[in-house]
Design a protein around this motif. Structure first.
Motif, PDB file in Angstrom:
ATOM      1  N   GLU A  31       0.820  -1.207   0.000  1.00  0.00           N
ATOM      2  CA  GLU A  31       0.000   0.000   0.000  1.00  0.00           C
ATOM      3  C   GLU A  31       0.859   1.265   0.000  1.00  0.00           C
ATOM      4  O   GLU A  31       0.567   2.236  -0.692  1.00  0.00           O
ATOM      5  N   ILE A  32       1.914   1.264   0.798  1.00  0.00           N
ATOM      6  CA  ILE A  32       2.804   2.429   0.867  1.00  0.00           C
ATOM      7  C   ILE A  32       3.492   2.652  -0.476  1.00  0.00           C
ATOM      8  O   ILE A  32       3.606   3.787  -0.948  1.00  0.00           O
ATOM      9  N   ILE A  33       3.933   1.575  -1.113  1.00  0.00           N
ATOM     10  CA  ILE A  33       4.575   1.694  -2.423  1.00  0.00           C
ATOM     11  C   ILE A  33       3.595   2.255  -3.450  1.00  0.00           C
ATOM     12  O   ILE A  33       3.942   3.129  -4.254  1.00  0.00           O
ATOM     13  N   LEU A  34       2.348   1.792  -3.407  1.00  0.00           N
ATOM     14  CA  LEU A  34       1.323   2.291  -4.328  1.00  0.00           C
ATOM     15  C   LEU A  34       1.046   3.776  -4.104  1.00  0.00           C
ATOM     16  O   LEU A  34       0.932   4.552  -5.054  1.00  0.00           O
ATOM     17  N   ILE A  35       0.972   4.194  -2.863  1.00  0.00           N
ATOM     18  CA  ILE A  35       0.743   5.610  -2.545  1.00  0.00           C
ATOM     19  C   ILE A  35       1.919   6.458  -3.031  1.00  0.00           C
ATOM     20  O   ILE A  35       1.731   7.520  -3.635  1.00  0.00           O
ATOM     21  N   LEU A  36       3.140   6.021  -2.785  1.00  0.00           N
ATOM     22  CA  LEU A  36       4.321   6.770  -3.231  1.00  0.00           C
ATOM     23  C   LEU A  36       4.376   6.870  -4.754  1.00  0.00           C
ATOM     24  O   LEU A  36       4.729   7.925  -5.300  1.00  0.00           O
ATOM     25  N   ALA A  37       4.018   5.789  -5.439  1.00  0.00           N
ATOM     26  CA  ALA A  37       3.997   5.819  -6.905  1.00  0.00           C
ATOM     27  C   ALA A  37       2.947   6.801  -7.416  1.00  0.00           C
ATOM     28  O   ALA A  37       3.195   7.544  -8.372  1.00  0.00           O
TER      29      ALA A  37
END
Length: 60
Positions: free
Chosen positions: A7-13
């Protein structure tokens, strides 16, 4: 229920796509300055804001 790594990676992307690579450091600098000003104001160390820059060039 918290945020996991995917989820964090998706938000950062998503943030990177929305704002671009050049805008993010400017935003973080502004965020850091705002947090510093907020903490200083909480402690009673209020400083006068810098005067606004004078614009002399007019684009038509």
């Amino acid at each position: 229920m918290g945020l996991g790594a995917p989820e964090i990676i998706l938000i950062l992307a998503a943030v990177l796509l929305l704002f671009g690579g050049k805008k993010i450091p400017e935003m973080m600098k502004g965020l850091g300055k705002g947090m510093k000003d907020f903490k200083d104001a909480q402690n009673g160390h209020v400083t006068e804001p810098a005067p606004a820059p004078v614009v002399t060039e007019v684009k038509e």
